[in-house]
Design a protein around this motif. Structure first.
Motif, PDB file in Angstrom:
ATOM      1  N   ASP A 175       1.036  -0.996   0.237  1.00 39.03           N
ATOM      2  CA  ASP A 175       0.581   0.137  -0.052  1.00 39.03           C
ATOM      3  C   ASP A 175       0.841   0.908  -0.017  1.00 39.03           C
ATOM      4  N   GLY A 176       1.040   1.809  -0.736  1.00 34.91           N
ATOM      5  CA  GLY A 176       1.483   2.861  -0.944  1.00 34.91           C
ATOM      6  C   GLY A 176       1.540   4.535  -0.726  1.00 34.91           C
ATOM      7  N   LEU A 177       0.345   4.018  -0.134  1.00 38.67           N
ATOM      8  CA  LEU A 177      -0.406   5.455   0.694  1.00 38.67           C
ATOM      9  C   LEU A 177       0.041   5.049   2.509  1.00 38.67           C
ATOM     10  N   LEU A 178       0.673   4.195   3.090  1.00 36.05           N
ATOM     11  CA  LEU A 178       0.918   4.168   4.334  1.00 36.05           C
ATOM     12  C   LEU A 178       1.863   5.295   3.750  1.00 36.05           C
ATOM     13  N   PRO A 179       2.091   5.979   5.837  1.00 37.99           N
ATOM     14  CA  PRO A 179       3.481   6.669   5.672  1.00 37.99           C
ATOM     15  C   PRO A 179       5.386   5.944   5.474  1.00 37.99           C
ATOM     16  N   ILE A 180       5.621   7.271   4.268  1.00 33.76           N
ATOM     17  CA  ILE A 180       7.122   6.610   4.029  1.00 33.76           C
ATOM     18  C   ILE A 180       7.658   5.681   5.239  1.00 33.76           C
ATOM     19  N   ASP A 181       7.805   6.094   5.460  1.00 35.89           N
ATOM     20  CA  ASP A 181       8.405   4.626   7.006  1.00 35.89           C
ATOM     21  C   ASP A 181       7.858   3.340   6.531  1.00 35.89           C
ATOM     22  N   ARG A 182       7.136   3.573   6.864  1.00 39.26           N
ATOM     23  CA  ARG A 182       6.140   2.274   7.117  1.00 39.26           C
ATOM     24  C   ARG A 182       6.005   1.290   5.674  1.00 39.26           C
ATOM     25  N   ILE A 183       6.395   2.240   4.594  1.00 40.84           N
ATOM     26  CA  ILE A 183       6.100   2.053   3.130  1.00 40.84           C
ATOM     27  C   ILE A 183       7.228   0.477   3.125  1.00 40.84           C
ATOM     28  N   THR A 184       8.239   1.354   3.488  1.00 42.96           N
ATOM     29  CA  THR A 184      10.209   0.860   3.206  1.00 42.96           C
ATOM     30  C   THR A 184       9.837  -0.466   4.366  1.00 42.96           C
ATOM     31  N   THR A 185       9.007  -0.078   5.175  1.00 48.22           N
ATOM     32  CA  THR A 185       9.356  -1.228   6.264  1.00 48.22           C
ATOM     33  C   THR A 185       8.282  -2.587   6.111  1.00 48.22           C
ATOM     34  N   ARG A 186       7.871  -2.450   5.133  1.00 46.32           N
ATOM     35  CA  ARG A 186       6.909  -3.601   4.767  1.00 46.32           C
ATOM     36  C   ARG A 186       7.610  -4.054   3.316  1.00 46.32           C
ATOM     37  N   LEU A 187       8.092  -3.106   2.346  1.00 50.22           N
ATOM     38  CA  LEU A 187       8.984  -3.711   1.193  1.00 50.22           C
ATOM     39  C   LEU A 187       9.933  -4.538   1.843  1.00 50.22           C
ATOM     40  N   LEU A 188      11.001  -4.269   2.947  1.00 45.28           N
ATOM     41  CA  LEU A 188      11.771  -4.537   3.215  1.00 45.28           C
ATOM     42  C   LEU A 188      11.115  -6.528   4.058  1.00 45.28           C
ATOM     43  N   ILE A 189       9.867  -6.709   4.507  1.00 46.26           N
ATOM     44  CA  ILE A 189       9.371  -7.346   4.910  1.00 46.26           C
ATOM     45  C   ILE A 189       9.202  -7.936   3.579  1.00 46.26           C
TER      46      ILE A 189
END
Length: 193
Positions: A175-189
């Motif tokens: 979800d690209g609408l999450l806060p920037i840091d959460r997006i990065t965390t999700r991508l790493l996951i």
């Protein structure tokens, strides 16, 4: 790790590719940057690209593919890279697959940032407003009319890549609408890091 960032214009691909590049220690490879660098170096493919870009035309798949081939062969990309803005078409994706196969490697993942069109419009307008307020130049394509053209092109040419990479088992959507840091965390996951 060899990764592609996928998503519509304004989804945050460049921002997240930069963050992942720093975190993973692999280069972020933007097609536009690669073409400009090849032109500046005066390589044969760079000179061909410079000539086409000077006329305001789109660089052919063959020239883009050769530029990508040259760039991923450089030492800093030996352990991996993040492609930002490439491939844009099924033809380019198939060419990339062939290129990687010849090099004896494969893609590890395709990371899609999912963002709805209304949110994309808000982002583009906000980005233009922020640039103007900061006294920075506003990107020529940061306006609703240009976004519509870019989204139409994305839907026609690039969106089919989702199915192409889903069938290959490589597509991971965040979800690209999450806060920037959460997006990065999700991508790493999604990369299992």
């Amino acid at each position: 790790m060899r990764v592609i960032m996928l998503g519509p214009p304004g989804a945050g691909k460049g921002t997240q590719a930069s963050r992942l590049s720093e975190r993973l220690g692999i280069p972020q490879l933007s097609t536009g940057d690669m073409l400009r660098a090849a032109a500046a170096k005066g390589t044969p493919v760079g000179l061909a690209a410079r000539e086409v870009m000077a006329r305001g035309e789109l660089v052919s798949d063959e020239v883009v593919m050769e530029c990508v081939r040259e760039r991923i062969a450089e030492p800093d990309a030996a352990t991996g890279f993040i492609l930002d803005g490439f491939p844009r078409t099924i033809t380019q994706a198939m060419g990339l697959d062939e290129m990687l196969a010849v090099a004896g490697t494969v893609l590890d993942a395709v990371l899609e940032l999912r963002v709805g069109e209304a949110a994309l419009l808000d982002r583009v307008i906000s980005r233009a407003r922020e640039a103007k307020a900061a006294g920075q130049p506003v990107r020529a394509d940061d306006n609703p009319e240009a976004l519509k053209v870019r989204l139409d092109a994305y839907r026609r040419q690039t969106e089919p890549l989702k199915d192409y990479y889903r069938l290959a088992g490589l597509l991971r959507t965040v979800d690209g609408l999450l806060p920037i840091d959460r997006i990065t965390t999700r991508l790493l996951i999604e990369l299992q890091l």
